[in-house]
Design an enzyme around this catalytic site. Structure first.
Site, short mmCIF file in Angstrom:
data_model
loop_
_atom_site.label_atom_id
_atom_site.label_comp_id
_atom_site.label_asym_id
_atom_site.label_seq_id
_atom_site.Cartn_x
_atom_site.Cartn_y
_atom_site.Cartn_z
N ARG A 63 0.84 -1.20 0.00
CA ARG A 63 0.00 0.00 0.00
C ARG A 63 0.88 1.25 0.00
NH1 ARG A 63 -4.58 0.56 4.54
NH2 ARG A 63 -2.78 1.01 5.86
N LYS A 162 -2.54 6.83 0.90
CA LYS A 162 -2.48 7.13 2.34
C LYS A 162 -1.43 8.22 2.50
CE LYS A 162 -2.24 4.70 6.77
NZ LYS A 162 -3.27 5.46 7.47
N GLU A 195 -16.08 6.70 5.82
CA GLU A 195 -15.26 6.00 6.83
C GLU A 195 -15.18 6.89 8.06
OE1 GLU A 195 -11.20 5.46 5.59
OE2 GLU A 195 -11.00 7.53 4.95
N1 PMP Z 1 -9.22 4.96 7.26
C1 PMP Z 1 -8.28 5.87 7.55
C2 PMP Z 1 -8.53 7.29 7.19
C3 PMP Z 1 -7.09 5.50 8.17
O1 PMP Z 1 -6.15 6.40 8.44
C4 PMP Z 1 -6.89 4.14 8.50
C5 PMP Z 1 -5.60 3.68 9.13
N2 PMP Z 1 -5.38 4.25 10.37
C6 PMP Z 1 -7.92 3.22 8.22
C7 PMP Z 1 -9.05 3.67 7.58
C8 PMP Z 1 -7.78 1.77 8.56
O2 PMP Z 1 -6.82 1.15 7.74
P1 PMP Z 1 -5.94 -0.07 8.26
O3 PMP Z 1 -6.88 -1.15 8.64
O4 PMP Z 1 -5.08 -0.43 7.11
O5 PMP Z 1 -5.16 0.43 9.43
#
Ligand code: PMP
Length: 304
Positions: A63, A162, A195
């Protein structure tokens, strides 16, 4: 999510990986001309180690490298090598259960935003103990609100990236803070659920498990991916679909997923009770299944 800083004078300083070297925390400094700082020009990952193993390390690295490629940021190091640096940093700090923050910025440039002025990226890795939501939050569930701040348009910036630009999420987090709750849900510009500020969101109705598609403005969370699979293993029907606050208000169960939070139940949204007002039985099963997975799988910190 909080991590502990080495505050006590006697506590050994954390060793930070910075541009090829492991340096004590106090010496881990970067330029004020770094474009990660000046413009949020960079990408990052949050990774967990459980019992001496790094969970889904390759997925996090992929990622990160995809995020970097999407913004034409050359990490200038093969993925496998950076992966080793993550393990080195954990080993150097004698950490077995930890949260790792891996950051790649565009590097040091001038005051203009032109990335061509940044000749090499800044790469740093912080490995630290993690203080999670207290266990009571997993037992009793969280209260969350819907933020008035909308998620950045996926058409302006892909949610797959990200990036170090978290201001949008921070504004929503401020709303959560002002509302006295730990998390906030962001809607996208069309009003669909995207989200939370640092977590993905799911709801359960009957035997169906729903989460918004990435195109709605959701980060392709690595925990989200695990939960979609675990849900199917538990006999649920996982589906990515657009939904609104209405669906959450009438859901049987709601929960959030993220590397730091893992799987955490939501029992109140915008002051409304969700489902029975207690973490639902299927969410509890998913919490157990995810914990089981993290305790079984991962890349060993100490080479076998
Ligand atoms: N959404 C956002 C905005 C995030 O920053 C994160 C990670 N902290 C997630 C969702 C969750 O992703 P992951 O399960 O890969 O940590």
């Amino acid at each position: 999510m909080k991590t502990k800083a080495s505050s006590s004078k006697t506590a050994p300083q954390k060793l930070i990986y910075l541009n090829g070297q492991l340096v004590p925390e106090k010496e881990a400094k970067i330029s004020v001309f770094d474009h990660g700082l000046l413009y949020g020009d960079g990408v990052f990952e949050g990774i967990r180690a459980y019992k001496g193993r790094v969970f889904r390390l390759r997925e996090h690295m992929q990622r990160l490298y995809h995020s970097a490629r999407a913004i034409t940021l050359d990490v200038k190091m093969p993925m496998e090598e950076l992966e080793q640096k993550v393990l080195d940093t954990l080993r150097a700090n004698k950490l077995r259960d930890a949260y790792v923050r891996l950051v790649v910025t565009r590097g040091t440039g001038d005051l203009g935003l032109d990335p061509r002025k940044c000749r090499k990226p800044t790469v740093f890795i912080i490995a630290n103990e993690i203080t999670l939501y207290p266990e009571s939050c997993y037992k009793n569930g969280l209260e969350v609100i819907t933020a008035s701040t909308r998620r950045n348009s996926p058409q302006a910036l892909s949610p797959n990236v990200k990036s170090l630009n978290y201001l949008n999420n921070i504004l929503a987090k401020i709303e959560a803070n002002l509302g006295g709750v730990p998390e906030a849900i962001l809607l996208n510009l069309e009003g669909y659920i995207a989200e939370c500020t640092g977590d993905n969101i799911f709801y359960i109705r009957g035997r169906n498990l729903y989460t918004p598609p990435i195109a709605a403005g959701a980060l392709p969370g690595i925990t989200r991916e695990c939960v979609l699979k675990l849900g199917a293993d538990l006999g649920l029907s996982p589906e990515e679909k657009l939904f609104t606050s209405y669906d959450l208000y009438v859901a049987d169960e709601v929960f959030l997923t993220g590397t730091a939070a893992e799987v955490i139940p939501v029992v109140k949204l915008d002051s409304r009770v969700i489902g029975s007002g207690k973490p639902g039985p299927l969410t509890q099963k998913l919490i157990r299944a995810f914990r089981d997975l993290t305790s079984r799988e991962g890349v060993p910190i100490t080479p076998a």
